[in-house]
Design an enzyme around this catalytic site. Sequence first.
Site, short mmCIF file in Angstrom:
data_model
loop_
_atom_site.label_atom_id
_atom_site.label_comp_id
_atom_site.label_asym_id
_atom_site.label_seq_id
_atom_site.Cartn_x
_atom_site.Cartn_y
_atom_site.Cartn_z
N LYS A 102 7.56 -2.30 -0.54
CA LYS A 102 8.18 -1.49 0.52
C LYS A 102 7.16 -1.16 1.63
O LYS A 102 7.45 -1.30 2.81
CB LYS A 102 8.75 -0.18 -0.06
CG LYS A 102 9.73 -0.41 -1.21
CD LYS A 102 10.26 0.91 -1.77
CE LYS A 102 9.19 1.83 -2.35
NZ LYS A 102 8.50 1.26 -3.54
N ARG A 137 14.36 9.58 -2.62
CA ARG A 137 14.00 9.16 -3.98
C ARG A 137 15.03 9.62 -5.01
O ARG A 137 14.89 9.29 -6.18
CB ARG A 137 12.67 9.76 -4.40
CG ARG A 137 11.44 9.15 -3.76
CD ARG A 137 11.17 7.76 -4.28
NE ARG A 137 9.92 7.59 -4.97
CZ ARG A 137 8.76 7.29 -4.37
NH1 ARG A 137 8.70 7.16 -3.06
NH2 ARG A 137 7.69 7.11 -5.09
N ARG A 185 -3.54 -4.22 -6.73
CA ARG A 185 -3.47 -3.67 -5.36
C ARG A 185 -4.75 -2.90 -5.02
O ARG A 185 -5.26 -2.11 -5.83
CB ARG A 185 -2.28 -2.72 -5.23
CG ARG A 185 -2.31 -1.93 -3.92
CD ARG A 185 -1.02 -1.21 -3.63
NE ARG A 185 -0.69 -0.20 -4.60
CZ ARG A 185 0.44 0.51 -4.56
NH1 ARG A 185 1.34 0.28 -3.63
NH2 ARG A 185 0.67 1.42 -5.48
N ARG A 215 -5.62 2.96 -6.13
CA ARG A 215 -4.98 4.27 -6.20
C ARG A 215 -5.03 4.80 -7.63
O ARG A 215 -4.84 4.05 -8.58
CB ARG A 215 -3.51 4.16 -5.75
CG ARG A 215 -3.33 4.36 -4.28
CD ARG A 215 -1.95 4.02 -3.76
NE ARG A 215 -0.83 4.55 -4.51
CZ ARG A 215 0.44 4.39 -4.14
NH1 ARG A 215 0.73 3.71 -3.04
NH2 ARG A 215 1.42 4.88 -4.87
N ARG A 267 5.87 6.06 -13.47
CA ARG A 267 6.52 5.89 -12.16
C ARG A 267 7.73 4.96 -12.26
O ARG A 267 8.75 5.20 -11.62
CB ARG A 267 5.51 5.34 -11.15
CG ARG A 267 4.47 6.39 -10.74
CD ARG A 267 3.26 5.77 -10.06
NE ARG A 267 3.58 5.05 -8.86
CZ ARG A 267 2.83 4.06 -8.36
NH1 ARG A 267 1.73 3.67 -8.98
NH2 ARG A 267 3.19 3.47 -7.25
P1 AP5 Z 1 3.30 -2.31 -1.76
O1 AP5 Z 1 3.87 -2.78 -0.45
O2 AP5 Z 1 2.15 -1.38 -1.73
O3 AP5 Z 1 4.48 -1.76 -2.70
P2 AP5 Z 1 5.34 -0.44 -2.60
O4 AP5 Z 1 6.74 -0.80 -2.93
O5 AP5 Z 1 5.11 0.26 -1.29
O6 AP5 Z 1 4.69 0.34 -3.81
P3 AP5 Z 1 4.20 1.86 -3.96
O7 AP5 Z 1 3.47 1.89 -5.26
O8 AP5 Z 1 3.46 2.34 -2.76
O9 AP5 Z 1 5.55 2.58 -4.02
P4 AP5 Z 1 5.86 3.91 -4.68
O10 AP5 Z 1 7.25 4.04 -4.23
O11 AP5 Z 1 5.66 4.08 -6.11
O12 AP5 Z 1 4.71 4.85 -4.11
P5 AP5 Z 1 4.71 5.96 -2.98
O13 AP5 Z 1 3.43 5.85 -2.29
O14 AP5 Z 1 5.97 5.98 -2.21
O15 AP5 Z 1 2.92 -3.64 -2.59
C1 AP5 Z 1 2.32 -3.50 -3.87
C2 AP5 Z 1 1.28 -4.62 -4.07
O16 AP5 Z 1 1.97 -5.89 -4.06
C3 AP5 Z 1 0.26 -4.72 -2.93
O17 AP5 Z 1 -0.96 -5.13 -3.47
C4 AP5 Z 1 0.83 -5.81 -1.99
O18 AP5 Z 1 -0.21 -6.47 -1.30
C5 AP5 Z 1 1.52 -6.72 -2.99
N1 AP5 Z 1 2.72 -7.36 -2.44
C6 AP5 Z 1 3.64 -6.80 -1.62
N2 AP5 Z 1 4.63 -7.70 -1.35
C7 AP5 Z 1 4.30 -8.83 -2.05
C8 AP5 Z 1 4.95 -10.11 -2.16
N3 AP5 Z 1 6.10 -10.39 -1.54
N4 AP5 Z 1 4.36 -11.03 -2.94
C9 AP5 Z 1 3.18 -10.76 -3.60
N5 AP5 Z 1 2.52 -9.58 -3.50
C10 AP5 Z 1 3.10 -8.61 -2.73
O19 AP5 Z 1 4.75 7.31 -3.88
C11 AP5 Z 1 3.62 7.71 -4.61
C12 AP5 Z 1 3.90 9.09 -5.19
O20 AP5 Z 1 4.14 10.03 -4.13
C13 AP5 Z 1 5.16 9.19 -6.06
O21 AP5 Z 1 4.89 8.81 -7.40
C14 AP5 Z 1 5.50 10.67 -5.93
O22 AP5 Z 1 4.64 11.46 -6.74
C15 AP5 Z 1 5.15 10.96 -4.47
N6 AP5 Z 1 6.31 10.76 -3.59
C16 AP5 Z 1 6.40 9.86 -2.57
N7 AP5 Z 1 7.59 9.96 -1.97
C17 AP5 Z 1 8.26 10.94 -2.60
C18 AP5 Z 1 9.54 11.50 -2.44
N8 AP5 Z 1 10.39 11.05 -1.51
N9 AP5 Z 1 9.92 12.49 -3.28
C19 AP5 Z 1 9.08 12.98 -4.23
N10 AP5 Z 1 7.85 12.48 -4.45
C20 AP5 Z 1 7.44 11.46 -3.63
#
Ligand code: AP5
Length: 220
Positions: free
Chosen positions: A13, A86, A125, A158, A169
């Site tokens: 994402k 979420r 990552r 991270r 998660r």
């Molecule tokens: P990446 O693009 O980083 O994936 P992502 O889907 O963004 O993964 P995240 O881990 O960031 O999502 P998340 O939803 O758990 O975390 P968030 O930061 O929102 O890609 C991942 C890896 O794959 C990278 O190395 C990339 O290079 C590679 N890749 C990408 N596309 C690829 C492809 N097509 N082919 C091969 N490789 C590829 O949330 C973190 C924490 O914040 C949560 O756990 C929670 O505690 C809090 N939080 C955030 N938002 C909320 C909310 N709305 N409500 C409550 N808590 C929240």
Amino acid sequence: MRVVFLGPPGAGKGTQARILHERFGLEQISTGDILRRNCVDETELGGQAVGYMARGELVPDDLVIAMIERELRGLPTGFVMDGFPRNVAQAEALDALLGRRGWPLDGAILFSADRATLIARLASRWTNPRNGRTYNVLTNPPKVAGIDDEDGGELLQRDDDRADTVATRLDVYDAQTRPLIEYYRKTGKLVEVNALASVEAVAERIASAISAAPAPGTRW
Ligand code: AP5
């Protein structure tokens, strides 16, 4: 254009939101990045969020919804939200916030990928904590190991990408975020994108998805 990205951790994402921003100028609102910046800056919000994030749990809705309300102020009308909503309560809050502005959502893009791929992507990552840019040592390595190609900053793993936190998660996603698929399906705005392809191929699928009014149930 106003879209939300739905999908499990590691689905890509953030990677794709950044591409949409670079290619189409859509403002990227990544709740994870905003929360991580607050943790690094040791703000009050960061202090309230840090424990939940370290455990892989969702930060309480009232904190995150208030944060989104602040982000929406002064924002241009087009954006991509990555990481919000979420759960159903957050989706209802977003509908209310956008409804007050007369800004209906154009689409909800669902990234689908299997659990083994997600775990592998997260384990490899590396992230620049200052700007949120991510690399992947297997599929998208930086030119110099451990260094951001763009600003020369140090890349780190991270804390919540540790295997036990990743498992939490993914479970939290299944229990709390997955119900949003039905929520958005009912609005006719859900488009599912198979995220098991190269970054470029997924970007093309998303570009097609947002440039055409999606028919309910469409798959790219
Ligand atoms: P990446 O693009 O980083 O994936 P992502 O889907 O963004 O993964 P995240 O881990 O960031 O999502 P998340 O939803 O758990 O975390 P968030 O930061 O929102 O890609 C991942 C890896 O794959 C990278 O190395 C990339 O290079 C590679 N890749 C990408 N596309 C690829 C492809 N097509 N082919 C091969 N490789 C590829 O949330 C973190 C924490 O914040 C949560 O756990 C929670 O505690 C809090 N939080 C955030 N938002 C909320 C909310 N709305 N409500 C409550 N808590 C929240």
